[in-house]
Design an enzyme around this catalytic site. Structure first.
Site, PDB file in Angstrom:
ATOM      1  N   THR A  30       0.849  -1.188   0.000  1.00  0.00           N
ATOM      2  CA  THR A  30       0.000   0.000   0.000  1.00  0.00           C
ATOM      3  C   THR A  30       0.885   1.238   0.000  1.00  0.00           C
ATOM      4  OG1 THR A  30      -1.705  -1.177   1.218  1.00  0.00           O
ATOM      5  CG2 THR A  30      -1.842   1.219   1.196  1.00  0.00           C
ATOM      6  N   LYS A  46       5.814   3.198   0.630  1.00  0.00           N
ATOM      7  CA  LYS A  46       5.143   1.935   0.308  1.00  0.00           C
ATOM      8  C   LYS A  46       5.347   0.986   1.468  1.00  0.00           C
ATOM      9  CE  LYS A  46       4.788   0.127  -3.701  1.00  0.00           C
ATOM     10  NZ  LYS A  46       4.993  -0.469  -5.033  1.00  0.00           N
ATOM     11  N   ASP A 139       9.416  -5.983 -14.258  1.00  0.00           N
ATOM     12  CA  ASP A 139       7.963  -5.778 -14.141  1.00  0.00           C
ATOM     13  C   ASP A 139       7.559  -4.490 -14.854  1.00  0.00           C
ATOM     14  OD1 ASP A 139       5.395  -6.423 -13.439  1.00  0.00           O
ATOM     15  OD2 ASP A 139       5.508  -5.563 -11.430  1.00  0.00           O
TER      16      ASP A 139
END
Length: 697
Positions: A30, A46, A139
């Protein structure tokens, strides 16, 4: 025990980072908007999923964060700090307001190719810096590409996919990535290198161009299966008007065989900028560039009847130490078998929500529903061999063969073996005995010659050719081309660039229109718009001026506009007959005419009045002559001489001749009334009716 995200709002981590509000929830954690109370600046924090129980994960994330922090680049989201506050594992990053590339796709896709390349360029600049530092992202996806309000692009989440994947090494068949952008070698557990990021960028490029992801399916594993078995389609098959060299760039980046893919982000960036130059030149196609980018496929034997590597195939793995997704054959060997996943919470600060309990995202579990839009991180398991299984229907169909078909199958196998043997022989004589020609395109000719000779080939110089994209003195094309077949110790012929084809604009002023067109054709230019104007100095049909200065260097097919003379401009002639000559002459000269005045005597027309005009009406041209016939009054006659005569006698003589008489006394007057002087004098000429002045003594 896992702390709920909402409970963290208002908390100060490590006595420094005040968590103000939740920006977004994602698969990896989050993201909170926070204040660094020590430096009084806004940051993004984060908070990672996993908790204090995942000790290995904490250690791995710490190592990845340190490596990411060393990657300082204006197009990379900076990592400031990392820590563990009573089991709350967090990462402190640069706060980037704005939106993501996913928002651009949602609002604008499909985008024009020039717009797509302008967005991908800074993404590749960031990845080039990472690849130069031997770091891979693993990613790359639209959610991880942030765009600031000023338009600057930044890449986020370097190393997180690798860190999270490493925590799943104990569970066969798990890897964190993003299924829609996952390279085939990751699906097959063949190791990761810079070409994994290249594949993901190619997939993002396809999505920007078409508004669709390269492969779709009902589940993530079906999408992963397609990455291995199906080529990414050409964008032009979905969106009309995309040039062939843009298709070739996407195909090169998304090649399933990573040996045919661009070696790293810097190589792909070079290729992209060549394509961008072709687009800016508005080329419908650039055959040289397209051929340079096209894949050169080489037949290869397949292990296993369905084209997948057999169970004994071992993935190559050369682990080069730790770092943010550094070159590695895997994240710990075969135990780190790949799976698929997606966006993280730092996929910028959007509002896409994920389930509160995201710890399951790092452990194998039942497959979740697959959303082909926003990529939410999830784990996907594979079979024990580390290979995505084909769709279940195919497996079941294969088990429904009964005994009555087995004999036919054996015969089919025999036929296939013979066919494979024949194919193998043909493959050897048609393909295997050949080498693959090296790629020398774009190299300076001396370097290309040295590279070709170093590879064992004879290198000859061929013709020279112009090129819009390859600098002068560098190789435009080779025969055979890159990747084409060539025998060992064969000959390669180089075609060298003469640079851009440019010519000096010729001087066509004063030429006829046909002569100007021929002169422009000699420098491969063409006549554009032709404007016709009146000219007092240039003959009708000749060129007055052009849209380009003489000597300007122009490319072939440049349009040159011409201004062509229509000759002198006609002027309406006004009739001034019966008018005074002075005013008429001034007006005619102002209109551009030359005026010729001819005077004649006339007893009826007053002096200085125009009696006739030529031409008297119609049109003429500036510089033409208008002749005016003007009255000079009555014709003069000789004046009689009367000096010495009595004034009365003198008056009678002059009046009899037709003159008027005026008498004045001299200053000294004796009373004799004799004429002492007259004006005009005797013998002079004067018009009849004019006055003769007499002076008497």
């Amino acid at each position: 025990m896992t702390t709920r995200d909402d409970d963290l709002v208002g908390r100060v981590l490590d006595g420094r980072y005040y968590l103000r509000k939740i920006l977004a929830r994602g698969g990896m954690g989050t993201v909170f908007l926070a204040t660094d109370t020590r430096l009084d600046r806004t940051v993004a924090v984060k908070v990672m999923q996993g908790g204090d129980a995942d000790i290995d994960f904490n250690e791995r994330l710490s190592a990845e964060a340190r490596a990411a922090a060393r990657l300082s680049h204006p197009n990379v989201v900076a990592v400031f700090d990392q820590g563990d506050d009573a089991g709350v594992l967090y990462l402190v990053m640069e706060y980037v307001p704005g939106h993501t590339l996913r928002d651009v796709i949602s609002r604008e896709a499909p985008l024009p190719p020039r717009r797509v390349l302008s967005l991908i360029d800074p993404l590749l600049v960031a990845l080039s810096a990472a690849h130069d530092a031997r770091i891979i992202h693993r990613d790359v996806k639209p959610e991880n590409v942030l765009i600031t309000p000023s338009g600057q692009l930044k890449v986020a989440d370097f190393g997180l996919a690798r860190a999270i994947t490493s925590t799943s090494q104990a569970t066969t068949g798990v890897l964190i990535g993003s299924v829609s952008y996952l390279a085939p070698e990751l699906v097959l557990n063949e190791g990761a290198d810079a070409r994994c990021d290249v594949y993901a960028v190619g997939a993002v490029m396809f999505e920007l161009l078409t508004g669709q992801k390269p492969h779709t399916g009902e589940t993530p594993i079906q999408v992963a299966y397609q990455h291995v078995h199906a080529d990414v389609p050409a964008p032009s098959t979905l969106v009309a008007g995309i040039p062939p060299y843009v298709d070739a760039l996407v195909a090169r980046a998304t090649a399933r065989d990573r040996d045919q893919r661009s070696a790293d982000a810097r190589v792909l960036l070079h290729q992209l900028r060549r394509v961008r130059s072709a687009l800016e030149a508005e080329l419908v196609d650039d055959v040289e560039l397209t051929q340079d980018l096209q894949l050169h496929r080489v037949a290869a034997a397949m292990a296993g009847s369905d084209g997948w590597p057999g169970p004994d195939t071992a993935p190559g793995a050369d682990d080069w130490s730790t770092g943010v997704g550094e070159w590695s054959g895997g994240d710990g060997g075969p135990a780190a078998a790949t799976a698929v996943a997606a966006a993280s919470a730092s996929s910028v600060y959007g509002d896409t929500a994920t389930p509160e309990d995201s710890t399951a995202l790092y452990r194998p579990g039942p497959p979740e529903a697959y959303d082909s839009g926003y990529e939410a991180t999830r784990a996907v398991t594979r079979d024990a061999a580390g290979i995505p299984a084909p769709p279940l229907a195919h497996t079941r169909a294969a088990t429904r063969y009964d005994d009555k078909h087995r004999r036919g199958r054996r015969m089919l196998v025999t036929v296939l073996v013979l066919a494979l043997l024949a194919a193998g022989l043909g493959w050897w004589f048609g393909v295997a005995r050949y080498d693959s020609a090296p790629d020398l395109l774009g190299m300076p000719v001396a370097q290309a010659r040295a590279e070709g000779q170093r590879a064992g080939y004879t290198v000859d110089d061929g013709d020279e050719a112009f090129s819009e994209t390859v600098p002068r003195g560098s190789v435009v094309s080779t025969d055979p081309g890159p990747g084409d077949r060539i025998l060992p110790e064969g000959t390669m012929t180089l075609t060298v660039s003469k640079g851009r084809e440019r010519y000096a604009a010729p001087d066509v002023e004063g030429m006829s229109e046909e002569e100007a067109e021929a002169a422009l054709a000699e420098v491969k230019a063409v006549v554009g718009e032709v404007e016709r104007k009146y000219s007092d100095t240039v003959d009708s049909g000749d060129v007055i001026s052009t849209s380009l200065p003489v000597g300007r260097m122009i490319r072939p097919d440049t349009e040159v506009d011409l201004v062509v003379s229509k000759g002198r401009k006609p002027v309406t002639v006004k009739d001034y007959t019966g008018k005074p000559v002075d005013g008429a002459q001034a007006k005619l000269e102002k209109a551009g005419f030359e005026v010729d005045v001819e005077r004649v005597y006339d007893d009826k027309v007053p002096r200085d009045q125009i009696m006739a005009q030529d031409p008297a009406s119609g049109t003429a041209y500036k510089g033409d002559t208008v002749t005016l016939t003007v009255s000079d009054g009555r014709e003069p006659i000789e004046v009689p001489g009367v000096i010495g005569k009595n004034v009365d006698d003198a008056r009678a003589i002059l009046e009899a001749a037709g003159f008027k008489v005026e008498v004045e006394k001299e200053r000294i007057h004796f009373g004799s009334n004799l004429v002492s002087r007259q004006s005009p004098g005797g013998g002079d000429e004067a018009p009849p009716g004019s006055t003769i002045l007499l002076r008497i003594v």
